[in-house]
Design a protein around this motif. Structure first.
Motif, short mmCIF file in Angstrom:
data_model
loop_
_atom_site.label_atom_id
_atom_site.label_comp_id
_atom_site.label_asym_id
_atom_site.label_seq_id
_atom_site.Cartn_x
_atom_site.Cartn_y
_atom_site.Cartn_z
N ARG A 30 43.69 43.20 48.94
CA ARG A 30 42.25 43.28 49.06
C ARG A 30 41.61 43.22 47.68
NH1 ARG A 30 38.82 48.21 51.74
NH2 ARG A 30 39.75 49.37 50.04
N ALA A 31 40.44 42.59 47.60
CA ALA A 31 39.64 42.56 46.38
C ALA A 31 38.29 43.18 46.69
CB ALA A 31 39.46 41.13 45.89
N ILE A 32 37.89 44.14 45.88
CA ILE A 32 36.62 44.83 46.07
C ILE A 32 35.74 44.54 44.86
CG2 ILE A 32 35.51 47.06 46.44
CD1 ILE A 32 38.43 47.99 47.31
N VAL A 33 34.66 43.81 45.08
CA VAL A 33 33.77 43.43 44.00
C VAL A 33 32.57 44.37 43.96
CG1 VAL A 33 32.26 41.62 43.11
CG2 VAL A 33 34.46 41.00 44.10
N ASP A 34 32.28 44.89 42.78
CA ASP A 34 31.07 45.68 42.55
C ASP A 34 30.14 44.82 41.70
OD1 ASP A 34 29.09 47.40 41.51
OD2 ASP A 34 30.43 49.13 41.72
N LEU A 35 29.19 44.18 42.34
CA LEU A 35 28.29 43.25 41.67
C LEU A 35 27.45 43.96 40.60
CD1 LEU A 35 27.10 40.40 41.47
CD2 LEU A 35 25.52 41.03 43.30
N THR A 36 27.00 45.17 40.90
CA THR A 36 26.17 45.92 39.96
C THR A 36 26.90 46.20 38.65
OG1 THR A 36 25.09 46.99 41.83
CG2 THR A 36 24.77 48.01 39.69
N LYS A 37 28.17 46.57 38.74
CA LYS A 37 28.97 46.86 37.55
C LYS A 37 29.62 45.62 36.96
CE LYS A 37 30.25 51.59 38.76
NZ LYS A 37 31.39 52.48 39.02
N GLY A 38 29.68 44.54 37.74
CA GLY A 38 30.35 43.34 37.27
C GLY A 38 31.85 43.53 37.22
N GLU A 39 32.39 44.20 38.24
CA GLU A 39 33.82 44.51 38.27
C GLU A 39 34.45 44.11 39.59
OE1 GLU A 39 33.35 48.54 35.53
OE2 GLU A 39 34.07 48.74 37.59
N VAL A 40 35.76 43.87 39.52
CA VAL A 40 36.54 43.66 40.73
C VAL A 40 37.79 44.54 40.65
CG1 VAL A 40 37.79 41.65 39.83
CG2 VAL A 40 37.62 41.98 42.30
N THR A 41 38.07 45.21 41.75
CA THR A 41 39.28 46.00 41.88
C THR A 41 40.19 45.27 42.85
OG1 THR A 41 38.04 48.03 41.51
CG2 THR A 41 40.22 48.26 42.54
N VAL A 42 41.44 45.09 42.45
CA VAL A 42 42.39 44.32 43.24
C VAL A 42 43.53 45.23 43.70
CG1 VAL A 42 43.92 42.32 43.26
CG2 VAL A 42 41.83 42.27 41.88
N GLU A 43 43.73 45.28 45.00
CA GLU A 43 44.82 46.06 45.56
C GLU A 43 45.95 45.12 45.95
OE1 GLU A 43 43.16 48.24 48.82
OE2 GLU A 43 41.86 49.43 47.51
N GLY A 44 47.15 45.51 45.60
CA GLY A 44 48.32 44.69 45.92
C GLY A 44 49.30 44.70 44.76
N ASP A 45 50.04 43.65 44.62
CA ASP A 45 51.08 43.52 43.60
C ASP A 45 50.47 43.52 42.20
OD1 ASP A 45 53.24 42.92 42.03
OD2 ASP A 45 53.80 41.11 43.11
N SER A 46 50.79 44.54 41.40
CA SER A 46 50.22 44.65 40.06
C SER A 46 50.86 43.70 39.05
CB SER A 46 50.33 46.09 39.56
OG SER A 46 51.67 46.48 39.47
N ASP A 47 51.85 42.93 39.46
CA ASP A 47 52.48 41.95 38.57
C ASP A 47 51.74 40.62 38.58
OD1 ASP A 47 54.45 43.74 37.81
OD2 ASP A 47 55.78 43.14 39.43
N ARG A 48 50.61 40.53 39.24
CA ARG A 48 49.88 39.27 39.41
C ARG A 48 48.73 39.13 38.42
NH1 ARG A 48 52.08 35.54 42.17
NH2 ARG A 48 50.02 34.79 42.64
N ASP A 49 48.75 39.83 37.30
CA ASP A 49 47.63 39.84 36.36
C ASP A 49 47.16 38.44 35.99
OD1 ASP A 49 45.83 41.22 34.37
OD2 ASP A 49 47.08 40.07 32.99
#
Length: 70
Positions: A30-49
Motif C-alpha cells: 500500500r502507498a499512502i500519500v499525504d498531499l499537504t505534507k508532500g509525503e508518501v508512506t509505502v508499506e511492503g518490502d523495504s528492499d524496494r527503495d
C-alpha cells in the motif's frame, strides 16, 4: 515501511498518480500519500527503495529525500 518527501504534487490527481505508480510495484502492499505534507508512506518490502524512487520519478514527480520511519 518507507517514507519519502516528494516534490511537484499539487492536487488530488497528483496524489492518485503517485499512489498508482508505487502500488503497481511487486511487493508493495500500500502507498499512502499525504498531499499537504508532500509525503508518501509505502508499506511492503523495504528492499524496494530504488524501485520506489524510480516509480515516483517515472510518474513525473521528484523524490527529495527518504524520511526516517518509526
Amino acid at each position: 515501511m518507507l517514507k519519502y518527501r516528494i516534490s511537484g504534487m499539487t492536487s488530488g490527481h497528483c496524489a492518485q498518480t503517485v499512489t498508482r505508480a508505487v502500488e503497481a510495484l511487486p511487493s508493495v502492499e500500500r502507498a499512502i500519500v499525504d498531499l499537504t505534507k508532500g509525503e508518501v508512506t509505502v508499506e511492503g518490502d523495504s528492499d524496494r527503495d530504488q524501485a520506489i524512487r524510480d516509480a515516483i520519478r517515472g510518474a513525473g514527480y521528484g523524490v527529495e529525500q527518504r524520511l526516517p520511519t518509526p
